[in-house]
Motif scaffolding. Structure first.
Motif, PDB file in Angstrom:
ATOM      1  N   UNK A  53       0.913  -1.178   0.089  1.00  0.00           N
ATOM      2  CA  UNK A  53      -0.008   0.002  -0.135  1.00  0.00           C
ATOM      3  C   UNK A  53       0.892   1.218   0.017  1.00  0.00           C
ATOM      4  N   UNK A  54       1.823   1.185   0.966  1.00  0.00           N
ATOM      5  CA  UNK A  54       2.814   2.394   0.972  1.00  0.00           C
ATOM      6  C   UNK A  54       3.434   2.699  -0.350  1.00  0.00           C
ATOM      7  N   UNK A  55       4.197   1.570  -0.850  1.00  0.00           N
ATOM      8  CA  UNK A  55       4.997   1.813  -2.119  1.00  0.00           C
ATOM      9  C   UNK A  55       3.904   2.292  -3.146  1.00  0.00           C
ATOM     10  N   UNK A  56       2.615   1.899  -3.378  1.00  0.00           N
ATOM     11  CA  UNK A  56       1.442   2.344  -4.236  1.00  0.00           C
ATOM     12  C   UNK A  56       1.471   3.895  -4.114  1.00  0.00           C
ATOM     13  N   UNK A  67      -3.371  11.109  -1.200  1.00  0.00           N
ATOM     14  CA  UNK A  67      -2.410  11.411   0.096  1.00  0.00           C
ATOM     15  C   UNK A  67      -2.931  11.856   1.402  1.00  0.00           C
ATOM     16  N   UNK A  68      -4.118  12.177   1.366  1.00  0.00           N
ATOM     17  CA  UNK A  68      -4.627  12.765   2.802  1.00  0.00           C
ATOM     18  C   UNK A  68      -5.033  11.383   3.637  1.00  0.00           C
ATOM     19  N   UNK A  69      -4.737  10.234   3.185  1.00  0.00           N
ATOM     20  CA  UNK A  69      -5.509   9.050   3.992  1.00  0.00           C
ATOM     21  C   UNK A  69      -4.099   8.802   4.964  1.00  0.00           C
ATOM     22  N   UNK A  70      -4.597   8.178   6.072  1.00  0.00           N
ATOM     23  CA  UNK A  70      -3.510   7.461   6.959  1.00  0.00           C
ATOM     24  C   UNK A  70      -3.236   6.065   6.516  1.00  0.00           C
ATOM     25  N   UNK A  71      -2.535   5.619   5.585  1.00  0.00           N
ATOM     26  CA  UNK A  71      -2.172   4.441   5.314  1.00  0.00           C
ATOM     27  C   UNK A  71      -2.204   3.229   6.552  1.00  0.00           C
ATOM     28  N   UNK A  72      -1.370   3.353   7.554  1.00  0.00           N
ATOM     29  CA  UNK A  72      -1.212   2.286   8.353  1.00  0.00           C
ATOM     30  C   UNK A  72      -2.899   1.945   8.957  1.00  0.00           C
ATOM     31  N   UNK A 105       2.982  12.502   5.203  1.00  0.00           N
ATOM     32  CA  UNK A 105       1.841  13.280   4.005  1.00  0.00           C
ATOM     33  C   UNK A 105       0.596  13.531   4.956  1.00  0.00           C
ATOM     34  N   UNK A 106       0.155  12.787   5.773  1.00  0.00           N
ATOM     35  CA  UNK A 106      -0.975  12.966   6.645  1.00  0.00           C
ATOM     36  C   UNK A 106      -0.756  12.867   7.901  1.00  0.00           C
ATOM     37  N   UNK A 107       0.398  12.803   8.551  1.00  0.00           N
ATOM     38  CA  UNK A 107       0.603  12.358   9.951  1.00  0.00           C
ATOM     39  C   UNK A 107       1.952  13.102  10.449  1.00  0.00           C
ATOM     40  N   UNK A 108       1.784  14.383  10.798  1.00  0.00           N
ATOM     41  CA  UNK A 108       3.156  15.080  10.989  1.00  0.00           C
ATOM     42  C   UNK A 108       3.839  14.292  12.269  1.00  0.00           C
ATOM     43  N   UNK A 109       3.180  13.712  12.869  1.00  0.00           N
ATOM     44  CA  UNK A 109       3.697  12.834  14.007  1.00  0.00           C
ATOM     45  C   UNK A 109       4.114  11.634  13.679  1.00  0.00           C
ATOM     46  N   UNK A 110       4.367  10.968  12.410  1.00  0.00           N
ATOM     47  CA  UNK A 110       4.466   9.744  12.125  1.00  0.00           C
ATOM     48  C   UNK A 110       5.604   9.163  12.804  1.00  0.00           C
ATOM     49  N   UNK A 111       6.684   9.667  13.019  1.00  0.00           N
ATOM     50  CA  UNK A 111       8.066   9.191  13.556  1.00  0.00           C
ATOM     51  C   UNK A 111       7.936   8.785  15.013  1.00  0.00           C
ATOM     52  N   UNK A 112       6.780   9.184  15.643  1.00  0.00           N
ATOM     53  CA  UNK A 112       6.627   8.944  17.101  1.00  0.00           C
ATOM     54  C   UNK A 112       5.476   7.671  17.192  1.00  0.00           C
ATOM     55  N   UNK A 113       5.216   7.104  15.944  1.00  0.00           N
ATOM     56  CA  UNK A 113       3.890   6.112  16.206  1.00  0.00           C
ATOM     57  C   UNK A 113       4.681   4.878  16.466  1.00  0.00           C
ATOM     58  N   UNK A 114       3.723   4.017  17.104  1.00  0.00           N
ATOM     59  CA  UNK A 114       4.216   2.618  17.088  1.00  0.00           C
ATOM     60  C   UNK A 114       4.643   1.932  15.847  1.00  0.00           C
ATOM     61  N   UNK A 115       3.914   2.474  14.754  1.00  0.00           N
ATOM     62  CA  UNK A 115       3.949   1.880  13.262  1.00  0.00           C
ATOM     63  C   UNK A 115       5.522   1.921  12.991  1.00  0.00           C
ATOM     64  N   UNK A 116       5.885   3.084  13.219  1.00  0.00           N
ATOM     65  CA  UNK A 116       7.206   3.632  12.680  1.00  0.00           C
ATOM     66  C   UNK A 116       8.316   2.962  13.398  1.00  0.00           C
TER      67      UNK A 116
END
Ligand code: PHE
Length: 449
Positions: free
Chosen positions: A63-66, A243-248, A414-425
């Protein structure tokens, strides 16, 4: 702003389309029957675990590559690496995905055609058209060929409509219908005698079986097939995501729906098998194991429906319509893989691309019908047992090793300014880099041996 490429209109549209791709014949017949022969709830738990621990990260890679490249699989994988050689490998992998998706569609359309045939045969029989009804359920070349062509025509008609007016619109219509039919059928079957035996087998775990390595491999294989991984279907759907959707988050919802519907199907298929057993229909083979999956669907269930008089006609028709819908929402995602490539790489209009790819696949499928004994099993084995996991492995390598970490983080931001602090990352990059390739590699080696 209107996008020159297709783009899903709404989050729900995307989720239903992606879940529609994932939910297919694999969920409604593969998963429940495998659970039945492999320790019931023990298999269920293993499957759930594998789906979330391994298949979900792989789904996210696609999904992310796409979404990042907004391109079809060939051009997407060709654009991730910096080096020319690796870019060529990316394009090659993309072509592999395209061919595998086409191969899967070529056998899927044959089986889906049978589902259409069975769905039509019950009402025809009820109005006295016995000969036509018989013809539809009897294994012959003309029947296999015509039903496959009808199913391919349906698939092409949807894909012809494009992303919003074809894929999204039809997924939004068909998926709720599928879920409602599944629930209604399960509730009805649960009231019949024998159903509770099936239910208890489904829900009481037999942990002795979970630990066998064979079972683990089976469960992982079905989790991958079930989530449509490795062949670019999720990648291309991801590429139509805004680009506005949160893919995870949307990815997790798709995985949950897929697994949820498989689990739900278990509440229909296992009880139905034991209802059939209680009515004297054979469900076990001589060795005491359950009959194979295709026998269960095309022999046991019809025999069961026949023992239920008038309601049986409705049940049977509803069941086979359910299967046809599940197949259609999956087949459109398979056809979209080569179609998107032809549109973007060779600048064909969608109509031509659909006719070309669909016509080619139908031609190959006809070849399989005409040489059923030699080709059918071989096409399934090559595409799902070897090609799919191998491509899944390569996609994880592209996402984990050849996609720069910064670019990846930017994509998530792109849609989550805080992405690097998420569990996912914190977890996912390590996962696709190490765990996914290693485990898929092990399975692959095992399956070759
Ligand atoms: N996920 C589909 C199923 O469960 C099969 C599928 C495989 C669909 C690969 C698309 C791509 O039946």
């Amino acid at each position: 702003m209107a996008s020159p490429r297709g783009e899903f209109r709404s989050r729900m549209g995307f989720i239903l389309a992606a879940a529609g791709s994932a939910v297919g014949l694999g969920n409604i017949w593969g998963f429940p029957t495998q659970a039945a022969s492999n320790g019931g709830a023990a298999f269920l738990l293993t499957y759930l675990l594998l789906a979330f621990v391994l298949a979900y990260p792989a789904l996210m890679a696609e999904l992310l590559i796409g979404r990042h490249t907004h391109r079809n699989m060939v051009m997407a994988l060709g654009s991730l690496p910096q080096s020319r050689t690796l870019a060529a490998l990316g394009r090659l992998t993309g072509m592999g995905g395209l061919l595998t998706a086409s191969m899967i569609l070529s056998f899927y359309a044959i089986v889906a055609g049978w589902m259409l045939g069975f769905a039509a045969s019950y009402p025809l029989d009820a109005v006295g058209l016995t000969a036509a009804s018989e013809w539809l359920v009897t294994f012959t070349v003309p029947r296999n060929l015509s039903l496959m062509l009808i199913f391919m025509a349906l698939t092409m008609a949807v894909v012809l409509g494009g992303v919003e007016d074809g894929i999204e619109r039809w997924s939004r219509r068909l998926m709720p219908l599928l879920i409602a039919t599944l629930i209604a059928l399960a509730l009805y079957v649960l009231t019949l005698e024998g159903a509770l035996t099936g239910l208890s087998i489904y829900l009481l775990p037999d942990f002795g079986k979970v630990l066998s390595s064979d079972l683990l491999i089976d469960a992982l294989g079905s989790a991958f097939f079930s989530l449509s991984l490795g062949v670019g279907t999720m990648l291309i759907y991801g590429s139509y995501l805004s680009d506005t959707e949160n893919v995870p988050r949307v990815g997790a919802q798709v995985a949950l729906l897929d697994v949820g519907i498989a689990v739900l199907a278990g509440f229909l298929i296992l009880p139905a098998m034991y209802v059939a057993d209680a009515r004297g229909v054979a469900i076990f083979n001589e060795a005491g194991g359950l009959l194979s999956e295709d026998t269960l669907i095309f022999t046991v269930l019809p025999a069961l429906f026949e023992t239920i008089d008038t309601a049986g006609i409705f049940l049977a028709t509803a069941f086979f319509i359910l299967m046809s819908i599940a197949a259609l929402t999956s087949s459109i995602s398979m056809l979209e893989v080569p179609v998107a490539y032809l549109i973007e790489r060779h600048h064909l209009p969608r109509g031509k691309a659909t006719l070309l790819a669909g016509g080619f696949i139908a031609g190959f499928s006809a070849l399989v019908v005409l040489n059923f004994g030699t080709l059918f099993g071989a096409v399934i084995t090559i595409s799902t047992r070897y090609s799919q996991p191998l491509l899944g492995l390569l996609i994880c390598i592209f996402a984990g090793w050849l996609w720069q970490r910064d670019a990846l983080l930017q994509e998530l931001r792109k849609n989550d300014a805080d992405a690097e602090n998420r569990l996912f990352w914190r977890i996912w990059p390590v996962y696709v880099k190490w765990l996914c390739p290693v485990i898929i590699g092990i399975i692959l080696v095992q399956s070759v041996i």
